[in-house]
Design a protein around this motif. Structure first.
Motif, PDB file in Angstrom:
ATOM      1  N   LEU A   8       0.828  -1.206   0.000  1.00  0.00           N
ATOM      2  CA  LEU A   8       0.000   0.000   0.000  1.00  0.00           C
ATOM      3  C   LEU A   8       0.864   1.258   0.000  1.00  0.00           C
ATOM      4  CD1 LEU A   8      -2.849  -0.934   2.524  1.00  0.00           C
ATOM      5  CD2 LEU A   8      -2.938  -0.929   0.036  1.00  0.00           C
ATOM      6  N   ASP A   9       1.940   1.238   0.776  1.00  0.00           N
ATOM      7  CA  ASP A   9       2.829   2.407   0.826  1.00  0.00           C
ATOM      8  C   ASP A   9       3.475   2.656  -0.539  1.00  0.00           C
ATOM      9  OD1 ASP A   9       2.248   2.728   3.497  1.00  0.00           O
ATOM     10  OD2 ASP A   9       4.076   1.727   4.208  1.00  0.00           O
ATOM     11  N   ALA A  10       3.872   1.587  -1.220  1.00  0.00           N
ATOM     12  CA  ALA A  10       4.494   1.737  -2.538  1.00  0.00           C
ATOM     13  C   ALA A  10       3.490   2.278  -3.551  1.00  0.00           C
ATOM     14  CB  ALA A  10       5.050   0.389  -2.999  1.00  0.00           C
ATOM     15  N   TRP A  11       2.267   1.746  -3.528  1.00  0.00           N
ATOM     16  CA  TRP A  11       1.230   2.270  -4.417  1.00  0.00           C
ATOM     17  C   TRP A  11       0.989   3.752  -4.147  1.00  0.00           C
ATOM     18  CZ3 TRP A  11      -2.744  -2.272  -3.608  1.00  0.00           C
ATOM     19  CH2 TRP A  11      -2.412  -3.330  -4.464  1.00  0.00           C
ATOM     20  N   GLN A  12       0.880   4.092  -2.851  1.00  0.00           N
ATOM     21  CA  GLN A  12       0.579   5.481  -2.497  1.00  0.00           C
ATOM     22  C   GLN A  12       1.679   6.426  -2.978  1.00  0.00           C
ATOM     23  OE1 GLN A  12      -0.590   6.108   1.609  1.00  0.00           O
ATOM     24  NE2 GLN A  12       0.148   8.211   1.583  1.00  0.00           N
ATOM     25  N   ALA A  13       2.929   6.046  -2.767  1.00  0.00           N
ATOM     26  CA  ALA A  13       4.038   6.906  -3.178  1.00  0.00           C
ATOM     27  C   ALA A  13       4.054   7.107  -4.696  1.00  0.00           C
ATOM     28  CB  ALA A  13       5.357   6.304  -2.703  1.00  0.00           C
ATOM     29  N   ALA A  14       3.867   6.022  -5.441  1.00  0.00           N
ATOM     30  CA  ALA A  14       3.884   6.122  -6.900  1.00  0.00           C
ATOM     31  C   ALA A  14       2.734   6.996  -7.413  1.00  0.00           C
ATOM     32  CB  ALA A  14       3.804   4.732  -7.516  1.00  0.00           C
ATOM     33  N   LEU A  15       1.565   6.840  -6.818  1.00  0.00           N
ATOM     34  CA  LEU A  15       0.404   7.602  -7.270  1.00  0.00           C
ATOM     35  C   LEU A  15       0.503   9.070  -6.877  1.00  0.00           C
ATOM     36  CD1 LEU A  15      -2.297   4.901  -6.481  1.00  0.00           C
ATOM     37  CD2 LEU A  15      -1.656   5.733  -8.754  1.00  0.00           C
TER      38      LEU A  15
END
Length: 383
Positions: free
Chosen positions: A33-40
């Motif tokens: 979730l953290d990786a998705w959030q950062a990329a988005l």
């Protein structure tokens, strides 16, 4: 990212506009979730509107994980992105953003407790009344979920009124062009909840209608999600039906639970439902345990993340029935140590502990029993 960070988690992208769905969002690792959030967030800074749409969905998932008061900060950030998206969207796309804002408010309410939760749900009535009145499909879907959750938090006539409101909203959704399938799926869910508050013929009629709606929907879509819904609705229908009808209904439920379990992300839910169906079938008059079917299912569920308390109870009683008393005690202790509320389960734990004590054959087993008994007695004090 999902393949790299969480290769063992079943994740599916079901449409270009919606983010990854999982049968249990709690299984999505925080790192993913953290990786998705950062990329988005990076994509949003670059002006990507699609990224903003997906970011709000990820932030909704993050709300389920964050500690307080981070929850409130996340909610404010997500609402700001959703409001920006609504303001920048074309007229026909704004209801989708309004639905996202409802989902965010509901995610916040789920994290609150007591008076704060009740106030948040009441505030949602005021904040979203105009959008709900306009009746777009996306908004109605989100609002029905809100009403279902609100009903869970209420008692008696208040809960019934919320479910009645949800039923009317679901019927409205059925009439929205292109939303009949979603409307019938939600209507069936509402009917199942309403049936839980009824008795006799009224209850049976509601359960039959819910199963009929889901059967028809499965004929049209054949998705694992709907197959699982058919299985669960048929299980409740069979429990309320006359014995001869119940046997056929349970067979129908079992077939759909098997179908749902063919998709990896529904396997655990399928196992839970199959165990419940098996136990309900074997509890019918003049029926008896069918070999080790229920036991095998309970053993498979042991290898999965802890299921809800009612499933734990079914597993424990299955172990007791087959003489696996130590196994039942260890399962109950594991559930209690994980923070599960065990009021309904405590008689099974007590029964298993008594039977296990009578079978102790070594000092090591006696020590294990004493440790388990200590946990059981503490749990009994905190029910």
């Amino acid at each position: 990212m999902a393949r790299a960070i969480a290769p063992d988690v079943s994740v599916a992208i079901e449409s270009p506009a919606d983010f990854a769905e999982s049968a249990d969002p709690a299984l999505l690792p925080a790192a993913l979730l953290d990786a998705w959030q950062a990329a988005l967030l990076d994509a949003c800074d670059a002006g990507d509107d699609q990224a903003r749409w997906l970011l709000v969905q990820v932030l909704t998932l993050q709300l389920d994980r964050a500690g307080m008061p981070q929850v409130h900060a996340l909610h404010r950030v997500a609402q700001a992105h959703a409001l920006h998206g609504e303001e920048q969207a074309q007229e026909d796309a704004r209801p989708e953003w309004q639905a996202r804002r409802i989902e965010l408010d509901l995610a916040l309410a789920r994290r609150l407790s007591g008076a704060s939760r009740r106030f948040a749900l009441h505030d949602m009535d005021l904040r979203h009344a105009a959008a709900v009145e306009q009746g777009s499909g996306a908004v109605l879907k989100a609002w029905i979920e809100t009403l279902l959750y609100t009903a869970e938090q209420q008692l008696g006539d208040v809960a019934r009124s919320k479910l009645t409101e949800a039923m009317l909203a679901a019927r409205r959704l059925c009439a929205v062009p292109g939303m009949a399938d979603a409307g019938e799926y939600l209507l069936a869910r509402v009917l199942l909840r309403l049936a839980g508050r009824e008795r006799g013929e009224v209850r049976l009629q509601m359960l039959a209608e819910a199963q009929h709606l889901l059967d028809a929907l499965f004929t049209r879509t054949s998705s694992a999600r709907v197959a699982m819904a058919v299985a669960e609705a048929s299980l409740e229908h069979g429990r309320a039906a006359p014995v001869e009808s119940a046997k056929q209904i349970f067979s129908h439920a079992l077939a759909h639970a098997f179908i749902a379990g063919c998709e990896p992300r529904w396997q655990q839910a399928s196992l839970r439902c199959r165990l419940a169906i098996q136990l309900a079938y074997e509890a019918l008059p003049e029926m008896s345990p069918q070999g080790h079917v229920a036991l095998d299912l309970a053993r498979k569920l042991e290898l999965q993340p802890l299921p809800p308390a009612e499933v734990i109870e079914g597993m424990a009683r299955t172990f007791i029935r087959h003489g696996e008393f130590a196994r039942a005690c260890r399962l109950c202790a594991k559930a209690w140590l994980a923070g599960m509320r065990l009021r309904a389960l405590s008689p099974a734990w007590r029964q298993a502990a008594t039977a296990w004590r009578n079978q102790l054959a070594s000092a090591r087993e006696h020590a294990d029993w004493q440790e388990n008994e200590r946990h059981r007695r503490i749990a009994a004090q905190w029910q």
